[in-house]
Design a protein around this motif. Structure first.
Motif, PDB file in Angstrom:
ATOM      1  N   PRO A 212       0.796  -1.232   0.000  1.00 36.87           N
ATOM      2  CA  PRO A 212       0.000   0.000   0.000  1.00 36.87           C
ATOM      3  C   PRO A 212       0.823   1.274   0.000  1.00 36.87           C
ATOM      4  O   PRO A 212       0.319   2.327  -0.382  1.00 36.87           O
ATOM      5  N   PHE A 213       2.087   1.195   0.426  1.00 39.23           N
ATOM      6  CA  PHE A 213       2.857   2.436   0.535  1.00 39.23           C
ATOM      7  C   PHE A 213       3.759   2.676  -0.655  1.00 39.23           C
ATOM      8  O   PHE A 213       4.669   3.486  -0.576  1.00 39.23           O
ATOM      9  N   SER A 214       3.483   1.994  -1.773  1.00 43.05           N
ATOM     10  CA  SER A 214       4.153   2.387  -3.007  1.00 43.05           C
ATOM     11  C   SER A 214       3.152   3.144  -3.867  1.00 43.05           C
ATOM     12  O   SER A 214       2.797   4.272  -3.540  1.00 43.05           O
ATOM     13  N   VAL A 215       2.644   2.543  -4.941  1.00 44.42           N
ATOM     14  CA  VAL A 215       1.773   3.297  -5.851  1.00 44.42           C
ATOM     15  C   VAL A 215       0.466   3.761  -5.211  1.00 44.42           C
ATOM     16  O   VAL A 215       0.037   4.894  -5.446  1.00 44.42           O
ATOM     17  N   PRO A 216      -0.217   2.951  -4.381  1.00 48.42           N
ATOM     18  CA  PRO A 216      -1.465   3.448  -3.803  1.00 48.42           C
ATOM     19  C   PRO A 216      -1.281   4.718  -2.986  1.00 48.42           C
ATOM     20  O   PRO A 216      -2.142   5.607  -3.006  1.00 48.42           O
TER      21      PRO A 216
ATOM     22  N   GLY B 112      -6.207  13.747 -12.401  1.00 43.26           N
ATOM     23  CA  GLY B 112      -7.127  12.613 -12.512  1.00 43.26           C
ATOM     24  C   GLY B 112      -6.663  11.615 -13.553  1.00 43.26           C
ATOM     25  O   GLY B 112      -6.730  10.394 -13.346  1.00 43.26           O
ATOM     26  N   VAL B 113      -6.171  12.114 -14.669  1.00 42.73           N
ATOM     27  CA  VAL B 113      -5.705  11.222 -15.741  1.00 42.73           C
ATOM     28  C   VAL B 113      -4.460  10.453 -15.287  1.00 42.73           C
ATOM     29  O   VAL B 113      -4.315   9.263 -15.570  1.00 42.73           O
ATOM     30  N   VAL B 114      -3.570  11.136 -14.568  1.00 42.88           N
ATOM     31  CA  VAL B 114      -2.374  10.453 -14.052  1.00 42.88           C
ATOM     32  C   VAL B 114      -2.777   9.331 -13.114  1.00 42.88           C
ATOM     33  O   VAL B 114      -2.245   8.212 -13.173  1.00 42.88           O
ATOM     34  N   PHE B 115      -3.763   9.620 -12.228  1.00 43.00           N
ATOM     35  CA  PHE B 115      -4.252   8.585 -11.313  1.00 43.00           C
ATOM     36  C   PHE B 115      -4.736   7.355 -12.083  1.00 43.00           C
ATOM     37  O   PHE B 115      -4.389   6.221 -11.767  1.00 43.00           O
ATOM     38  N   LEU B 116      -5.550   7.623 -13.126  1.00 42.90           N
ATOM     39  CA  LEU B 116      -6.095   6.503 -13.901  1.00 42.90           C
ATOM     40  C   LEU B 116      -4.984   5.719 -14.575  1.00 42.90           C
ATOM     41  O   LEU B 116      -4.998   4.492 -14.607  1.00 42.90           O
ATOM     42  N   PHE B 117      -3.984   6.447 -15.104  1.00 41.47           N
ATOM     43  CA  PHE B 117      -2.876   5.774 -15.773  1.00 41.47           C
ATOM     44  C   PHE B 117      -2.136   4.863 -14.794  1.00 41.47           C
ATOM     45  O   PHE B 117      -1.816   3.710 -15.119  1.00 41.47           O
ATOM     46  N   LEU B 118      -1.887   5.367 -13.576  1.00 39.58           N
ATOM     47  CA  LEU B 118      -1.186   4.555 -12.575  1.00 39.58           C
ATOM     48  C   LEU B 118      -2.008   3.325 -12.199  1.00 39.58           C
ATOM     49  O   LEU B 118      -1.467   2.230 -12.027  1.00 39.58           O
TER      50      LEU B 118
ATOM     51  N   HIS C 282     -15.612   5.571 -11.844  1.00 43.14           N
ATOM     52  CA  HIS C 282     -16.158   6.839 -11.366  1.00 43.14           C
ATOM     53  C   HIS C 282     -15.165   7.971 -11.504  1.00 43.14           C
ATOM     54  O   HIS C 282     -15.557   9.126 -11.732  1.00 43.14           O
ATOM     55  N   VAL C 283     -13.867   7.680 -11.370  1.00 37.62           N
ATOM     56  CA  VAL C 283     -12.859   8.721 -11.619  1.00 37.62           C
ATOM     57  C   VAL C 283     -12.921   9.140 -13.080  1.00 37.62           C
ATOM     58  O   VAL C 283     -12.852  10.339 -13.402  1.00 37.62           O
ATOM     59  N   THR C 284     -13.100   8.157 -13.979  1.00 34.74           N
ATOM     60  CA  THR C 284     -13.213   8.480 -15.399  1.00 34.74           C
ATOM     61  C   THR C 284     -14.419   9.382 -15.649  1.00 34.74           C
ATOM     62  O   THR C 284     -14.322  10.398 -16.355  1.00 34.74           O
ATOM     63  N   ILE C 285     -15.556   8.990 -15.057  1.00 38.71           N
ATOM     64  CA  ILE C 285     -16.762   9.790 -15.226  1.00 38.71           C
ATOM     65  C   ILE C 285     -16.549  11.199 -14.679  1.00 38.71           C
ATOM     66  O   ILE C 285     -16.927  12.197 -15.301  1.00 38.71           O
TER      67      ILE C 285
END
Lengths: 262, 78
Positions: free
Chosen positions: A121-125, A169-175, A206-209
């Motif tokens: 959990p303490f890397s990408v999340p 938001g887009v960076v989050f989705l990409f990750l 929902h992030v995409t929306i």
């Protein structure tokens, strides 16, 4: 005399579309691909476009007084509440499984021998948490700059923060997509995998929306549909974005961190 | 196996509830851990086997035994 716009056909069509989407999805999962799903998906998408276009046009006609706007805001809040209970149902299932693990899992959580597949959990999340919290800050900053601008002057900073929010938001989705691609965990990795992917998958949707909503409202902002006192569309998109952020915080704390001790 | 006894496993305060699923599972696991550590001839291990054979449904411990033989049992037996 209440300010009530005229009759509209879109609530009926929208609810028929929503019913058909859900029931045709169930039919798809049991009997193979359903064309009705594609049809109902476009019905719902079309309802969103036409209904909200009607609202925007009513605004240009002068219906959007301050008191009327509170009705629109109540509607948006009720919708976000329905999304809260939607996520609540999946969280209920997750907590049911992880607080009383069953025999098939080895009476432990994460299930027996799952240590290598769970995500640290303490890397990408954690990075994703920081990204979403920052995007919450930038969307609030954007709102501030909209509120203080007059006649759409000094809107430039608002636009900058708006763009940063959508970019985050887009960076989050990409990750998240990268995490999905690299992970050894899969949807049928026992109930742990199912719960994990249904929660994070719907959250990503929902992030995409939310990102699409922010982009559409950005476009309307750039084409001068808003003023510094009448921007219900932006407020709705910003509230939705904050809701998505809060859901991610619950996900990070209970699913990634506390639900997966290493 | 212990012969001549017509009694049931005694009350185990670790599992006070009426639902004895966990007691069945724990004795099954403890028997295999005992055997893995001390060998099959070690007499005290037979106690755990007697308990789980008495209180577990046959379906359960037979299914778990198949999984143990396939190295697919969801529990630490070493």
């Amino acid at each position: 005399v209440l300010n009530v716009p005229g009759y509209s056909v879109w609530p009926l069509i929208g609810s028929i579309g929503a019913f058909l989407i859900t029931s045709s999805s169930v039919f798809w999962w049991h009997n193979g691909f359903s064309w009705l799903f594609l049809v109902s998906f476009f019905v719902v998408l079309g309802t969103m476009f036409f209904w909200w276009r009607d609202i925007v046009n009513e605004g240009f006609l002068g219906n959007h007084t301050v008191s009327f706007n509170s009705y629109l805001q109540s509607g948006i809040i009720l919708f976000i509440l329905s999304e809260v209970v939607f996520f609540g149902s999946f969280f209920w299932g997750f907590f049911h499984m992880c607080w009383a693990p069953a025999e098939e899992l080895g009476f432990c959580w994460p299930p027996y021998s799952f240590e290598e597949v769970i995500i640290d959990p303490f890397s990408v999340p954690l990075l994703n948490t920081i990204i979403l919290l920052s995007s919450g800050v930038t969307v609030t900053a954007c709102h501030f700059f909209i509120l203080v601008s007059e006649n759409n002057n000094n809107w430039f900073l608002g636009a900058v923060f708006w763009g940063v929010t959508i970019f985050l938001g887009v960076v989050f989705l990409f990750l998240q997509v990268e995490e999905y691609a690299e992970s050894y965990l899969s949807f049928n990795s026992s109930v742990y995998g199912s719960a994990f992917f249904i929660l994070t998958g719907f959250h990503g949707l929902h992030v995409t929306i939310g990102a699409i909503a922010l982009s559409v409202v950005f476009f309307r902002f750039l084409t001068k549909s808003f003023s510094n006192f009448d921007h219900v569309g932006f407020e709705g998109a910003a509230w939705y974005w904050h809701f998505v952020d809060v859901v991610w915080l619950f996900l990070f704390i209970f699913v990634y961190w506390l639900g997966a001790p290493v | 196996p212990i012969t001549g006894k017509l009694t049931a496993p005694p009350y185990d305060p670790r599992f006070p509830n009426m639902n004895k699923t966990r007691m069945c599972w724990q004795n099954f696991v403890d028997y295999h851990r005992c055997v893995n550590k001390f060998g099959e001839e070690h007499k005290p291990c037979a106690w755990f086997q007697w308990v789980y054979k008495k209180i577990c449904p046959n379906e359960w411990h037979e299914r778990w035994q198949e999984r143990v033989d396939d190295d697919a049992f969801a529990g630490r037996l070493k």
